[in-house]
Design an enzyme around this catalytic site. Structure first.
Site, PDB file in Angstrom:
ATOM      1  N   ASP A   1      -4.592 -17.996  16.385  1.00  0.00           N
ATOM      2  CA  ASP A   1      -4.416 -16.641  15.871  1.00  0.00           C
ATOM      3  C   ASP A   1      -5.585 -16.249  14.959  1.00  0.00           C
ATOM      4  OD1 ASP A   1      -3.257 -14.183  15.342  1.00  0.00           O
ATOM      5  OD2 ASP A   1      -2.066 -14.954  13.672  1.00  0.00           O
TER       6      ASP A   1
ATOM      7  N   GLU B   1      -0.336 -26.994  13.875  1.00  0.00           N
ATOM      8  CA  GLU B   1       0.738 -26.459  14.711  1.00  0.00           C
ATOM      9  C   GLU B   1       0.635 -26.848  16.180  1.00  0.00           C
ATOM     10  OE1 GLU B   1       1.123 -22.260  14.038  1.00  0.00           O
ATOM     11  OE2 GLU B   1       1.956 -22.526  12.029  1.00  0.00           O
TER      12      GLU B   1
ATOM     13  N   TYR C   1       8.099 -19.848   7.903  1.00  0.00           N
ATOM     14  CA  TYR C   1       8.039 -18.397   7.789  1.00  0.00           C
ATOM     15  C   TYR C   1       9.431 -17.776   7.850  1.00  0.00           C
ATOM     16  CZ  TYR C   1       2.964 -18.629   8.296  1.00  0.00           C
ATOM     17  OH  TYR C   1       1.627 -18.891   8.107  1.00  0.00           O
TER      18      TYR C   1
ATOM     19  N   GLU D   1       1.992 -23.604   4.897  1.00  0.00           N
ATOM     20  CA  GLU D   1       1.859 -22.169   5.160  1.00  0.00           C
ATOM     21  C   GLU D   1       3.181 -21.498   4.875  1.00  0.00           C
ATOM     22  OE1 GLU D   1       0.424 -20.905   8.990  1.00  0.00           O
ATOM     23  OE2 GLU D   1      -1.137 -22.450   9.072  1.00  0.00           O
TER      24      GLU D   1
END
Length: 636
Positions: free
Chosen positions: A205, A449, A502, A538
């Site tokens: 990303d 990830e 998240y 994160e």
């Protein structure tokens, strides 16, 4: 990205070879950073180069027509291109911005006759992704992978009494076996796409910036020279223990060695005349993060190595900075110099307007100023090794680094092939070669990830992690995980858990009232399953600077602040148990590919892309300042 021309099978694979060499003890030979000295000179070839892309249907015409055999101005219309910089955002051309394939650079230069009796090396600090380099039409070197340096001796290729030119071809294509991986997809529906239409699919990303991103340097060494230096430090009470090995090249059997450890005040505090030795520094200044010890934070010694022989006296001199520090992990703590360290962190990117990933000293200075303004004591090189000039500042300013490979987006079955594994290990070797002597680097991260819930991920990451441990026994090894504790098959092999979460963004969006419950339960499961300390590597929410709404709403600055604050409540509870760090995503907004979920890039930054703070930046500054001052309570 949309380009209606066909790209045939990756010709880049025919040109790439490995540059890894090994010492007699089986460890790889490193590349010392170019430094001038009494015996060495260097010259950057930075500036405006000639630039042209090979936009032929096959992307291979440039090799068929041997563009490297003459000046690029002879083969087509070149444009000026700055080095270092990414080429993508320099022009107003969509074709250049989104180009996939071979991009070509060249420039001319002259050499001083004083270099006539020297060994001359050409080094490129980073070219993304695959690169081939010619000097005066002769192939000098090639390299697979971005973000890391490569070099070759070019003495015999150069003209000391005339013009020289260097040509660099770079291919940014990402395939299933590159790091990061990607894939070329051909669109074959003739009613929707012209013949040969393809896109480059990314598995990460962030924008796939390409170009010569860091310095291009010519430097000299004597014919007999210092090739590599290994330094490992230890602590005994108040004393520093320095173990070193010096490797020499050229006529190594004719040399004598003098090693001096020099402190910041230029005092010699230890000496040796051996190529391999252990010296003790009494009452040493240890390297500390600036939040742990202000008087000795970022303290660096210099290992000055002088090579001499009987007939010529001093032959070569090299100065290697280093710090005295040790790292250890318990089942609840991350220890630096036997003191618990808590990562008040951020994740970063090498990313800015116009220059993309290009090295920029003003940007580096601004970034470190803002890191200190925020109270950050640790950052991760997400998701690739950063420029050595950035790493120098971390060493000097006492900021801890989690050094991460470009292994981001390893998600498909074909990303776990033997070819991928071999390349991944080679990249980790190059990272170790480059950063092994840096005190700021306390953790190696081999990936971000990956699909570590797939069966293939277990043996794959076991081998990568064991490979890193075979190179370096002094630092913990990890990867950054986003899977669930009960499905992941690779975390069992790491030394410390780094997990991305998240809640209230990618799940239960808008429901910040759920964050504390979900996050605490999740982190406890990780600790109870693996009995290792945890860093939340994160957490974040996209925010458009200047968007405001009460009550909070997604994409507003109020929502980002509320989101982070709820995470902090859970962090403050778990810090007393096993949590050893928190790292918001991201330090600053950064560019991504075009997509309906990204508004001109990823907007999760605490700062804008221009390095100005959002409300969340002030929140993190207040929180981290309180933590530095010993207040562990979350802001009310």
């Amino acid at each position: 990205m949309e380009i209606s021309i066909r790209f045939t099978c990756f010709s880049l694979c025919l040109h790439v070879f490995s540059n890894v060499c090994f010492k007699s003890n089986g460890k790889p030979v490193g590349m010392l950073y170019p430094r001038d000295s009494e015996s060495r000179s260097l010259r950057h070839l930075d500036g405006m180069w000639n630039f042209i892309i090979d936009d032929s249907a096959t992307r291979n015409e440039s090799f068929v027509n041997q563009w490297y055999s003459n000046r690029l101005s002879k083969v087509g219309d070149v444009i000026p291109m700055p080095v270092p910089a990414s080429y993508n955002d320099i022009t107003t051309s969509k074709l250049v911005r989104d180009f996939v394939g071979w991009a070509w650079y060249d420039r001319s230069f002259y050499l001083d006759n004083a270099w006539s009796n020297e060994r001359i090396v050409l080094r490129i600090d980073s070219a993304h992704y695959n690169a081939i380099v010619w000097v005066n039409g002769q192939e000098a070197m090639s390299h697979e992978g971005g973000h890391l340096p490569f070099e070759a001796e070019v003495t015999q290729m150069l003209h000391l009494n005339g013009e020289n030119y260097v040509t660099v071809a770079i291919n940014n294509t990402l395939s299933p076996t590159t790091l990061p991986p990607g894939a070329i997809q051909y669109k074959t529906d003739p009613e929707k796409y012209p013949s040969g239409y393809f896109v480059q699919n990314l598995q990460m990303d962030f924008f796939n910036y390409a170009g010569i991103h860091r310095h291009v340097t010519l430097y000299t060494t004597p014919k007999t020279y210092i090739e590599d230096i290994d330094i490992i430090t230890d602590i005994q009470g108040n004393d520093g223990i320095v173990n070193f090995v010096i490797y020499s090249g050229g006529q190594a059997d004719l040399i004598n060695m003098k090693v001096e450890v020099v402190d910041k005040e230029n005092h010699v505090v230890a000496t040796s005349n051996k190529y391999k030795d252990t010296v003790k520094i009494g009452d040493a200044n240890f390297w500390w993060p600036y939040t742990m010890n202000y008087s000795s934070s970022g303290y660096l010694y210099t290992l000055k190595v002088t090579v001499t022989d009987v007939s010529r006296g001093t032959v070569d001199v090299y100065r290697q900075p280093f710090g005295i520090r040790i790292v250890r992990v318990t089942n609840t703590s991350l220890m630096i110099n036997e003191q618990p360290f808590y990562c008040q962190g951020v994740n970063k990117h090498e990313d800015s307007d116009i220059r993309g990933k290009g090295l920029d000293y003003a940007l580096i200075a601004r970034d470190f100023s803002m890191l200190k303004w925020l109270g950050v004591n640790c950052f991760r090189t997400s998701h690739y090794p950063y420029a050595e000039e950035i790493m120098d500042q971390a060493d000097q300013q006492g900021i801890v680094v989690i050094d991460e490979s470009p292994g981001v987006g390893i998600s498909n079955e074909d990303n776990f092939s033997n070819k991928s594994l071999k390349h991944h290990k080679a990249v980790m070797t190059e990272m170790y070669q480059r950063d092994k002597n840096r005190p700021s680097v306390i953790l190696w991260s081999v990936a971000n990830e990956p699909a570590s819930n797939k069966a293939a991920a277990g043996p794959y990451f076991k081998e990568v992690i064991e490979h890193v441990r075979s190179l370096d026994t002094t630092r913990p090894v990890t990867f950054v995980c986003n899977q669930d504790y009960n499905t992941d098959v690779a975390v069992q092999y790491v030394d410390i858990i780094l997990v991305n979460r998240y809640y209230a963004w990618y799940s239960d969006v808008g429901h910040t009232e759920l964050i504390q419950l979900q996050l605490e339960n999740d982190l406890r499961h990780w600790y109870q399953t693996f009995s290792m300390p945890v860093i939340v590597s994160e957490y974040g929410a996209d925010t458009i600077a200047g968007f405001h709404q009460e009550p909070s709403f997604v994409f507003t600055e109020e929502y980002q602040r509320e989101f982070l604050h709820e995470y902090h409540k859970a962090f403050d509870k778990l810090r007393a148990e096993f949590l050893v760090g928190e790292m918001p995503w991201n330090f600053a907004d950064f560019m991504t590919v075009q997509g309906i979920t990204r508004v001109v890039g990823n907007k999760k930054g605490l700062l804008t892309r221009q390095r100005q703070p959002k409300m969340s930046g002030h929140l993190i500054r207040d929180r981290y300042t309180r933590m530095i001052n010993g207040d562990t309570c979350s802001l009310k």
